[in-house]
Design a protein around this motif. Structure first.
Motif, mmCIF file in Angstrom:
data_model
loop_
_atom_site.group_PDB
_atom_site.id
_atom_site.type_symbol
_atom_site.label_atom_id
_atom_site.label_comp_id
_atom_site.label_asym_id
_atom_site.label_seq_id
_atom_site.Cartn_x
_atom_site.Cartn_y
_atom_site.Cartn_z
ATOM 1 N N LEU A 159 0.705 -1.263 -0.086
ATOM 2 C CA LEU A 159 -0.021 -0.026 0.043
ATOM 3 C C LEU A 159 0.811 1.175 0.100
ATOM 4 O O LEU A 159 1.635 1.660 0.930
ATOM 5 N N SER A 160 0.583 1.923 -1.156
ATOM 6 C CA SER A 160 1.722 3.115 -1.190
ATOM 7 C C SER A 160 0.838 4.234 -1.069
ATOM 8 O O SER A 160 -0.215 4.642 -1.579
ATOM 9 N N PHE A 161 1.237 5.611 -0.453
ATOM 10 C CA PHE A 161 0.786 6.835 -0.477
ATOM 11 C C PHE A 161 1.864 7.775 -0.261
ATOM 12 O O PHE A 161 2.963 7.455 0.114
ATOM 13 N N SER A 162 1.640 9.147 -1.152
ATOM 14 C CA SER A 162 2.580 10.217 -0.959
ATOM 15 C C SER A 162 1.695 11.531 -0.829
ATOM 16 O O SER A 162 0.569 11.687 -1.303
ATOM 17 N N PHE A 210 3.512 0.465 2.754
ATOM 18 C CA PHE A 210 3.275 -0.659 3.789
ATOM 19 C C PHE A 210 2.915 -1.676 3.486
ATOM 20 O O PHE A 210 2.068 -2.082 2.594
ATOM 21 N N ASN A 211 3.467 -2.889 4.348
ATOM 22 C CA ASN A 211 2.841 -4.250 4.099
ATOM 23 C C ASN A 211 2.641 -4.959 5.445
ATOM 24 O O ASN A 211 3.656 -4.547 6.435
ATOM 25 N N LEU A 212 1.666 -5.474 5.680
ATOM 26 C CA LEU A 212 1.003 -5.666 7.124
ATOM 27 C C LEU A 212 0.174 -6.866 7.131
ATOM 28 O O LEU A 212 -0.714 -6.867 6.201
ATOM 29 N N ASP A 213 0.517 -7.797 8.023
ATOM 30 C CA ASP A 213 -0.685 -8.927 8.372
ATOM 31 C C ASP A 213 -1.071 -8.955 9.739
ATOM 32 O O ASP A 213 -0.307 -8.873 10.556
ATOM 33 N N PHE A 271 -10.092 7.396 4.950
ATOM 34 C CA PHE A 271 -9.718 8.913 4.775
ATOM 35 C C PHE A 271 -8.831 9.244 3.920
ATOM 36 O O PHE A 271 -8.783 10.513 3.460
ATOM 37 N N ASN A 272 -8.123 8.290 3.768
ATOM 38 C CA ASN A 272 -6.826 8.861 2.742
ATOM 39 C C ASN A 272 -6.968 7.815 1.560
ATOM 40 O O ASN A 272 -7.050 6.716 1.833
ATOM 41 N N THR A 273 -6.563 7.927 0.207
ATOM 42 C CA THR A 273 -6.656 7.311 -0.836
ATOM 43 C C THR A 273 -5.214 6.895 -1.268
ATOM 44 O O THR A 273 -4.491 7.634 -1.479
ATOM 45 N N PRO A 274 -4.994 5.492 -1.157
ATOM 46 C CA PRO A 274 -3.585 5.012 -1.532
ATOM 47 C C PRO A 274 -3.359 5.231 -3.051
ATOM 48 O O PRO A 274 -4.350 5.185 -3.815
ATOM 49 N N ASN A 275 -2.078 5.301 -3.551
ATOM 50 C CA ASN A 275 -1.429 5.634 -4.983
ATOM 51 C C ASN A 275 -1.788 3.987 -5.396
ATOM 52 O O ASN A 275 -2.061 3.829 -6.730
ATOM 53 N N ALA A 276 -1.373 3.020 -5.041
ATOM 54 C CA ALA A 276 -1.282 1.540 -5.279
ATOM 55 C C ALA A 276 -1.588 0.808 -4.218
ATOM 56 O O ALA A 276 -1.296 1.230 -2.808
#
Length: 249
Positions: free
Chosen positions: A7-10, A28-31, A58-63
Motif C-alpha cells: 500500500l503506497s501513499f505520497s 506499507f505491508n502488514l498482516d 480517509f486517505n486514498t492510496p496510490n497503489a
C-alpha cells in the motif's frame, strides 16, 4: 484477518510545489490476525496515523490493496468498510447523553428497536458505564469518555478496530484499565485491532506483537519485547532513549 499489501501513499511536504523532491513516499505491508491487537509505535510524522487513515478510507492510496478476511476493500467508501476508528479526542457529541452517543454507532437516525437498545445497554455494562446513561460528556472523566467511545465501537461490530492514540490523555492506572478492556473486547468479538501509542509500556501491556514505523515504512515488526528491547537496532534505540520497559507480555 487484515492484510495491507504494498500500500503506497505520497503527500507533498510543500503544497505549492509538485516536484518529486518535495514528496514524502510511504509504503506499507502488514498482516494482522483476528483477535490480535497490534501496537504501532514510531516517531511523529513517521506515518502511523496515515496507515490508519488509509485503512479507514480517509486517505486514498496510490497503489496496493487492503484486504479484510480476503475481501478487497481498497475501493470502498468509508461507510462501506468494516472498520471502526477511535480517536484520542473521543469524537463524542457534547449535547448528547452517553446512551445516545453510543446509539449513533449503530443507528444514526436514533430510531432503535428493542434489540438495539438492549445491545447498547449491554455494551455500556461491558465498559462499566451502566449507571451513566443520561450523563453528558462534560460530566464524565477522561477515562469515562474513552469508555463511551469504546462502547460505540463495540456496538458497531466491525471486523477492524483502529485506535489512534486513545490513551494519550489518560493516567497510568486508567490506561491499564482501558487496555485490559480493549483486550477483552477484541478477543470476544474476534476483531483485528491496531493501536497507536508513543509509550512502550502500552505496547507491552496490549500486544504480543508490535510494529515500529519509521519514515513511511514498517521498520520492524515482531514480538513486542524483541522489537522494543533490541539494543542493536539504532533506529529504535534512538527513538526510545531511556524509556525502554523491562516488562513482559
Amino acid at each position: 484477518m487484515l492484510t495491507v499489501d504494498n500500500l503506497s501513499f505520497s503527500y507533498l511536504n510543500n503544497s505549492s510545489s509538485s516536484s518529486d523532491s518535495d514528496k514524502a513516499e510511504m509504503l506499507f505491508n502488514l498482516d494482522v490476525q483476528a483477535g490480535e491487537i497490534l501496537s504501532i509505535i514510531g516517531p511523529s510524522g513517521s506515518g502511523k496515523t496515515t496507515l490508519l487513515n488509509l485503512i479507514a478510507g480517509f486517505n486514498t492510496p496510490n497503489a496496493g490493496k487492503i484486504l479484510v478476511d480476503n475481501v478487497d476493500i481498497t475501493a470502498l467508501k468509508i461507510h462501506q468498510r468494516p472498520v471502526t476508528t477511535v480517536f484520542q479526542d473521543n469524537n463524542l457529541f457534547p449535547h448528547l447523553d452517553v446512551f445516545t452517543n453510543v446509539a449513533i454507532g449503530i443507528q444514526p437516525s436514533l430510531k432503535l428497536n428493542q434489540d438495539e437498545k438492549q445491545h447498547i445497554n449491554h455494551a455500556l455494562e461491558s465498559v462499566g458505564l451502566a449507571d451513566l446513561h443520561k450523563r453528558r460528556p462534560k460530566e464524565l472523566s477522561g477515562g469515562q469518555r474513552q469508555r463511551v467511545a469504546l462502547a460505540r465501537a463495540l456496538v458497531r461490530k466491525q471486523t477492524v478496530l483502529l485506535l489512534d492514540e486513545p490513551l494519550a490523555a489518560l493516567g497510568p492506572a486508567m490506561k491499564d484499565e482501558i487496555i485490559d478492556l480493549l483486550k477483552t473486547m477484541v478477543a470476544e468479538q474476534n476483531m483485528v485491532a491496531l493501536l497507536i501509542s508513543h509509550q512502550p509500556s502500552d505496547a507491552f501491556r496490549a500486544s504480543k506483537r508490535t510494529a515500529f514505523i519509521n519514515q513511511g515504512r514498517i521498520h520492524r515488526i515482531g514480538n513486542t519485547a524483541e522489537v522494543l528491547e533490541d539494543s542493536s537496532d539504532d533506529v529504535i534505540k534512538q527513538y526510545l532513549g531511556d524509556t525502554r520497559s523491562n516488562n513482559s507480555i
